[in-house]
Design a protein around this motif. Structure first.
Motif, PDB file in Angstrom:
ATOM      1  N   TYR A  13       1.510 -71.067 -61.604  1.00  0.00           N
ATOM      2  CA  TYR A  13       1.141 -71.466 -62.963  1.00  0.00           C
ATOM      3  C   TYR A  13       2.340 -71.582 -63.908  1.00  0.00           C
ATOM      4  O   TYR A  13       2.172 -71.930 -65.066  1.00  0.00           O
ATOM      5  CB  TYR A  13       0.148 -70.449 -63.547  1.00  0.00           C
ATOM      6  CG  TYR A  13      -1.009 -70.197 -62.617  1.00  0.00           C
ATOM      7  CD1 TYR A  13      -2.037 -71.120 -62.496  1.00  0.00           C
ATOM      8  CD2 TYR A  13      -1.043 -69.045 -61.824  1.00  0.00           C
ATOM      9  CE1 TYR A  13      -3.094 -70.906 -61.618  1.00  0.00           C
ATOM     10  CE2 TYR A  13      -2.098 -68.822 -60.949  1.00  0.00           C
ATOM     11  CZ  TYR A  13      -3.115 -69.757 -60.861  1.00  0.00           C
ATOM     12  OH  TYR A  13      -4.155 -69.543 -59.990  1.00  0.00           O
ATOM     13  N   LEU A  26      -5.969 -67.550 -68.588  1.00  0.00           N
ATOM     14  CA  LEU A  26      -5.474 -67.742 -67.225  1.00  0.00           C
ATOM     15  C   LEU A  26      -4.909 -66.435 -66.664  1.00  0.00           C
ATOM     16  O   LEU A  26      -5.249 -66.039 -65.547  1.00  0.00           O
ATOM     17  CB  LEU A  26      -4.397 -68.835 -67.216  1.00  0.00           C
ATOM     18  CG  LEU A  26      -3.791 -69.172 -65.853  1.00  0.00           C
ATOM     19  CD1 LEU A  26      -3.483 -70.658 -65.780  1.00  0.00           C
ATOM     20  CD2 LEU A  26      -2.532 -68.388 -65.589  1.00  0.00           C
ATOM     21  N   GLU A  33      -9.062 -61.405 -60.828  1.00  0.00           N
ATOM     22  CA  GLU A  33      -9.367 -61.868 -59.468  1.00  0.00           C
ATOM     23  C   GLU A  33      -8.699 -60.977 -58.419  1.00  0.00           C
ATOM     24  O   GLU A  33      -9.229 -60.744 -57.343  1.00  0.00           O
ATOM     25  CB  GLU A  33      -8.895 -63.321 -59.317  1.00  0.00           C
ATOM     26  CG  GLU A  33      -9.008 -63.884 -57.931  1.00  0.00           C
ATOM     27  CD  GLU A  33     -10.428 -64.258 -57.512  1.00  0.00           C
ATOM     28  OE1 GLU A  33     -10.635 -64.482 -56.310  1.00  0.00           O
ATOM     29  OE2 GLU A  33     -11.313 -64.325 -58.377  1.00  0.00           O
ATOM     30  N   MET A 100     -11.851 -68.327 -60.999  1.00  0.00           N
ATOM     31  CA  MET A 100     -10.692 -69.136 -60.605  1.00  0.00           C
ATOM     32  C   MET A 100     -11.053 -70.621 -60.603  1.00  0.00           C
ATOM     33  O   MET A 100     -10.205 -71.465 -60.872  1.00  0.00           O
ATOM     34  CB  MET A 100     -10.148 -68.681 -59.245  1.00  0.00           C
ATOM     35  CG  MET A 100      -9.494 -67.299 -59.296  1.00  0.00           C
ATOM     36  SD  MET A 100      -8.321 -67.072 -60.673  1.00  0.00           S
ATOM     37  CE  MET A 100      -7.004 -68.158 -60.174  1.00  0.00           C
ATOM     38  N   GLN A 101     -12.313 -70.968 -60.338  1.00  0.00           N
ATOM     39  CA  GLN A 101     -12.735 -72.365 -60.409  1.00  0.00           C
ATOM     40  C   GLN A 101     -12.641 -72.872 -61.850  1.00  0.00           C
ATOM     41  O   GLN A 101     -12.172 -73.986 -62.096  1.00  0.00           O
ATOM     42  CB  GLN A 101     -14.157 -72.526 -59.886  1.00  0.00           C
ATOM     43  CG  GLN A 101     -14.594 -73.979 -59.833  1.00  0.00           C
ATOM     44  CD  GLN A 101     -15.976 -74.144 -59.248  1.00  0.00           C
ATOM     45  OE1 GLN A 101     -16.757 -73.200 -59.192  1.00  0.00           O
ATOM     46  NE2 GLN A 101     -16.283 -75.351 -58.813  1.00  0.00           N
ATOM     47  N   GLN A 102     -13.037 -72.051 -62.809  1.00  0.00           N
ATOM     48  CA  GLN A 102     -12.912 -72.441 -64.219  1.00  0.00           C
ATOM     49  C   GLN A 102     -11.449 -72.597 -64.612  1.00  0.00           C
ATOM     50  O   GLN A 102     -11.109 -73.487 -65.387  1.00  0.00           O
ATOM     51  CB  GLN A 102     -13.601 -71.409 -65.114  1.00  0.00           C
ATOM     52  CG  GLN A 102     -15.117 -71.431 -65.022  1.00  0.00           C
ATOM     53  CD  GLN A 102     -15.736 -70.246 -65.735  1.00  0.00           C
ATOM     54  OE1 GLN A 102     -15.370 -69.096 -65.489  1.00  0.00           O
ATOM     55  NE2 GLN A 102     -16.682 -70.537 -66.623  1.00  0.00           N
ATOM     56  N   VAL A 103     -10.582 -71.734 -64.075  1.00  0.00           N
ATOM     57  CA  VAL A 103      -9.141 -71.849 -64.348  1.00  0.00           C
ATOM     58  C   VAL A 103      -8.631 -73.190 -63.822  1.00  0.00           C
ATOM     59  O   VAL A 103      -7.874 -73.887 -64.504  1.00  0.00           O
ATOM     60  CB  VAL A 103      -8.363 -70.667 -63.725  1.00  0.00           C
ATOM     61  CG1 VAL A 103      -6.865 -70.934 -63.736  1.00  0.00           C
ATOM     62  CG2 VAL A 103      -8.678 -69.377 -64.462  1.00  0.00           C
ATOM     63  N   GLU A 104      -9.051 -73.566 -62.609  1.00  0.00           N
ATOM     64  CA  GLU A 104      -8.634 -74.860 -62.039  1.00  0.00           C
ATOM     65  C   GLU A 104      -9.068 -76.013 -62.940  1.00  0.00           C
ATOM     66  O   GLU A 104      -8.298 -76.929 -63.200  1.00  0.00           O
ATOM     67  CB  GLU A 104      -9.216 -75.044 -60.640  1.00  0.00           C
ATOM     68  CG  GLU A 104      -8.557 -74.185 -59.587  1.00  0.00           C
ATOM     69  CD  GLU A 104      -9.209 -74.362 -58.223  1.00  0.00           C
ATOM     70  OE1 GLU A 104      -9.652 -75.487 -57.909  1.00  0.00           O
ATOM     71  OE2 GLU A 104      -9.271 -73.367 -57.478  1.00  0.00           O
ATOM     72  N   PHE A 105     -10.316 -75.971 -63.416  1.00  0.00           N
ATOM     73  CA  PHE A 105     -10.801 -77.027 -64.311  1.00  0.00           C
ATOM     74  C   PHE A 105      -9.983 -77.076 -65.596  1.00  0.00           C
ATOM     75  O   PHE A 105      -9.621 -78.142 -66.084  1.00  0.00           O
ATOM     76  CB  PHE A 105     -12.282 -76.835 -64.641  1.00  0.00           C
ATOM     77  CG  PHE A 105     -13.208 -77.166 -63.516  1.00  0.00           C
ATOM     78  CD1 PHE A 105     -13.030 -78.309 -62.741  1.00  0.00           C
ATOM     79  CD2 PHE A 105     -14.270 -76.334 -63.213  1.00  0.00           C
ATOM     80  CE1 PHE A 105     -13.890 -78.615 -61.695  1.00  0.00           C
ATOM     81  CE2 PHE A 105     -15.138 -76.631 -62.173  1.00  0.00           C
ATOM     82  CZ  PHE A 105     -14.944 -77.777 -61.414  1.00  0.00           C
ATOM     83  N   CYS A 107      -6.889 -76.157 -66.044  1.00  0.00           N
ATOM     84  CA  CYS A 107      -5.554 -76.693 -65.746  1.00  0.00           C
ATOM     85  C   CYS A 107      -5.606 -78.205 -65.496  1.00  0.00           C
ATOM     86  O   CYS A 107      -4.723 -78.936 -65.940  1.00  0.00           O
ATOM     87  CB  CYS A 107      -4.946 -75.973 -64.545  1.00  0.00           C
ATOM     88  SG  CYS A 107      -4.605 -74.237 -64.863  1.00  0.00           S
ATOM     89  N   MET A 108      -6.678 -78.673 -64.820  1.00  0.00           N
ATOM     90  CA  MET A 108      -6.821 -80.116 -64.586  1.00  0.00           C
ATOM     91  C   MET A 108      -7.047 -80.852 -65.903  1.00  0.00           C
ATOM     92  O   MET A 108      -6.468 -81.909 -66.129  1.00  0.00           O
ATOM     93  CB  MET A 108      -7.998 -80.395 -63.640  1.00  0.00           C
ATOM     94  CG  MET A 108      -7.676 -80.123 -62.194  1.00  0.00           C
ATOM     95  SD  MET A 108      -8.929 -80.720 -61.045  1.00  0.00           S
ATOM     96  CE  MET A 108     -10.442 -80.074 -61.682  1.00  0.00           C
TER      97      MET A 108
END
Length: 116
Positions: A13, A26, A33, A100-105, A107-108
């Protein structure tokens, strides 16, 4: 300068430029996690002889700098000199803990809007 333990956990990150609050979410998400206890904070920090209200995450003896409260492009860093933090200004926050899925979204989304 990041300590080895902080650099290892957050290496995926470190190239991001998120808002201070997004960095805070984040950092809390990544540590949660991993089963690590941490505390989200807002505090005044001396930067270039000015006090700036900033987001921090306290993890063990580390204070992870997430960015100023009013800025949109911050890198994750570590507070090297704890004397720069005004202890009387520290407030504990309760940010939402993202998956972690929300973090990925998040960041995208940020990467998408950076290029528009």
């Amino acid at each position: 300068m990041l300590s080895e333990s902080v650099a290892t956990i957050f290496s995926p990150y470190l190239s991001l430029n998120l808002s201070g609050f997004d960095n805070l979410k984040l950092v809390v998400a990544v540590l949660t996690e991993k089963g690590e206890e941490c505390h989200a904070l807002i505090a005044d920090i001396m930067v270039d002889e000015k006090q700036e209200s900033s987001y921090l995450v306290r993890w063990h003896k580390h204070f992870i700098y997430c960015g100023r409260t009013n800025s949109y492009g911050n890198k994750i860093d570590e507070v090297g000199d704890l004397g720069t933090i005004n202890p009387e200004s520290i407030e504990v926050l309760q940010p939402p803990v993202l998956s972690m899925q929300q973090v990925e979204f998040m960041c995208m989304e940020n990467a998408h809007f950076d290029h528009c």
